[in-house]
Design an enzyme around this catalytic site. Structure first.
Site, PDB file in Angstrom:
ATOM      1  N   LYS A  91       0.869  -1.196   0.000  1.00 20.72           N
ATOM      2  CA  LYS A  91       0.000   0.000   0.000  1.00 20.72           C
ATOM      3  C   LYS A  91       0.892   1.228   0.000  1.00 20.72           C
ATOM      4  O   LYS A  91       1.988   1.219   0.556  1.00 20.72           O
ATOM      5  CB  LYS A  91      -0.895   0.009   1.245  1.00 20.72           C
ATOM      6  CG  LYS A  91      -2.037   1.001   1.190  1.00 20.72           C
ATOM      7  CD  LYS A  91      -3.107   0.602   0.186  1.00 20.72           C
ATOM      8  CE  LYS A  91      -4.420   0.394   0.809  1.00 20.72           C
ATOM      9  NZ  LYS A  91      -5.439  -0.256   0.072  1.00 20.72           N
TER      10      LYS A  91
HETATM   11  N1  GLU Z   1      -7.389  -0.126  -3.081  1.00 24.76           N
HETATM   12  C1  GLU Z   1      -8.108  -1.341  -3.270  1.00 24.76           C
HETATM   13  C2  GLU Z   1      -8.069  -2.171  -2.005  1.00 24.76           C
HETATM   14  O1  GLU Z   1      -7.818  -1.665  -0.942  1.00 24.76           O
HETATM   15  C3  GLU Z   1      -7.652  -2.099  -4.496  1.00 24.76           C
HETATM   16  C4  GLU Z   1      -6.246  -2.570  -4.463  1.00 24.76           C
HETATM   17  C5  GLU Z   1      -5.785  -3.214  -5.754  1.00 24.76           C
HETATM   18  O2  GLU Z   1      -6.576  -3.367  -6.654  1.00 24.76           O
HETATM   19  O3  GLU Z   1      -4.603  -3.556  -5.819  1.00 24.76           O
HETATM   20  O4  GLU Z   1      -8.367  -3.335  -2.017  1.00 24.76           O
END
Ligand code: GLU
Length: 425
Positions: free
Chosen positions: A111
């Site tokens: 993240k």
């Molecule tokens: N931001 C989204 C999540 O928290 C998608 C993450 C992604 O597709 O890699 O799951």
């Protein structure tokens, strides 16, 4: 020897760690695995100097955390929000590890983010923030290293700036480095709706297991961005009544049920894509947090973390909560909801539609072959339903809450991967 347990002054990281330790203890996970999995493989922090439109320079902070790559490359979004910090990214990266593991897709957890308020930036300023983030993170991201995607405050345009920057730096296009790209620019048909669609699929599976007819169900939704919108639309299409929706401008409530298509049109035409000024037959405007407290059967928090906590959980009237945001309930809030008999479908199960959709996009990018929207949705729904039923059955078998069951199933797969790969770096 058992290492000391980590704690954090950041609520989200502390919650992520507490949830992990509690599940690990219940599973009897060995101390070395507890130690490995309670730490992140890589925490990257960079400065993001940006020339503003008025000629001044502002320096933001940019982050990317890779929690685990035991199962596969890191996967997870990049958040543009003023409160982003390294600890928050670490908590969210950890949750991505469990989310991808539970979903059965070949990724670890990552993240990232920038501590900027996108609502206060012009389009050009946002572009400069995005490009600088991508340039500075180039050494730690890649289609088999760590694959970023949209999160709060980012979407298709940011992904395009990221990918354009990287491909120009490397003199080579690799569309699989980022997911959540626009359709027609290596994105997948279906990805935009995937998270909200998946959240609603979990809610509908829950109703099916409880023998409840969706047409008797009232839903309240906090957050009317990408996730909240499609969750609302899917619930309405299944026959449920969405009685409240909200965004930063307030809660819009009607016990008769809201016209979600009209609300979507309103947001589309609003200069800042907000619900501000939305009015419909019998609709009342309430204060911002009221979406949490209105009379309803299902509450879907689709905004930010920590919105239900020790201070307000007793005021929740919903019988079921399907967590669409990451970490919307603190452990204190969870304990109160549990006493009240509220059933919670945990975030990393309910909102995994987004990352499952990202996996489909990545597969299509690597193979250079695109699927139809029908194929995409059919596969998404099948995986979401199977995963929901897996966690439901595991929770019943062990007589534990769904959150604990989801954690245990997810942690076990990552722990097995660490064991198979062995300890090196
Ligand atoms: N931001 C989204 C999540 O928290 C998608 C993450 C992604 O597709 O890699 O799951």
């Amino acid at each position: 020897m058992s290492a000391e347990k980590r704690t954090s002054s950041n609520v989200l990281l502390d919650t992520a760690l507490k949830n992990f330790y509690a599940a690990a203890e219940e599973m009897g996970l060995s101390d070395d695995l507890v130690d490995i999995l309670s730490h992140s493989e890589r925490r990257t922090a960079v400065s993001i100097p940006v020339e503003m439109d008025d000629g001044s320079v502002k320096v933001f902070n940019g982050y990317r955390v890779l929690h685990s790559s035991a199962i596969g490359p890191g996967k997870g979004g990049v958040r543009f929000h003023q409160d982003v910090c390294l600890d928050e990214c670490e908590a969210l990266a950890m949750m991505m590890t469990w989310k991808c593991s539970l979903a059965g897709i070949p990724y670890g957890g990552g993240k990232g983010g920038v501590d900027c308020d996108p609502l206060k930036l012009s389009k050009k300023e946002k572009e400069r923030v995005a490009r600088t983030w991508a340039a500075r993170m180039a050494p730690v991201i890649g289609s088999w290293t760590d694959v970023p995607a949209p999160d709060v405050g980012t979407s298709g345009p940011e992904m395009m700036w990221f990918i354009d920057t990287l491909s120009k730096m490397n003199n080579k296009l690799d569309p699989a480095v980022f997911t959540g790209k626009p359709v027609g620019m290596w994105g997948s048909k279906g990805r935009t709706a995937a998270t909200g669609y998946g959240v609603a699929t979990c809610a509908l599976e829950l109703l099916k297991n409880l023998n409840l007819d969706p047409s008797t169900i009232r839903v309240s939704i906090q957050g009317f961005g990408n996730v909240g919108t499609y969750a609302a639309l899917t619930m309405v299409n299944a026959g449920a009544k969405v009685v409240a929706i909200s965004d930063i401008t307030g809660t819009y409530y009607s016990p008769k049920g809201l016209d979600i298509k009209k609300a979507m049109e309103h947001v589309q035409n609003h200069p800042k894509k907000l619900l501000e000024g939305f009015a419909c037959d019998g609709c009342q405007k309430l204060d911002l947090p009221e979406a949490i407290y209105v009379e309803c059967d299902i509450f879907m928090p689709c905004a930010l973390e920590g919105v239900i906590n020790g201070g307000n959980a007793d005021k929740v009237k919903a019988k079921y909560i399907v967590e669409a945001a990451n970490g919307p309930i603190t452990p204190e809030g969870d304990a109160i909801l549990d006493k009240k008999g509220v059933l919670v479908v945990p975030d990393f199960l309910a909102n995994s539609g987004g990352v499952i959709g990202s996996y489909f996009e990545w597969c299509q990018n690597l193979s250079g072959f695109f699927w139809t929207e029908e194929e995409y949705n059919e596969r998404l729904i099948r995986i979401m339903k199977d995963n929901f039923q897996l966690v439901w059955a595991y929770a019943k078998e062990k007589n534990i809450k769904m959150r604990r069951a989801a954690f245990m199933a997810a942690i076990q797969r990552v722990a097995d991967a660490v064991r198979m790969r062995g300890v090196f770096l």
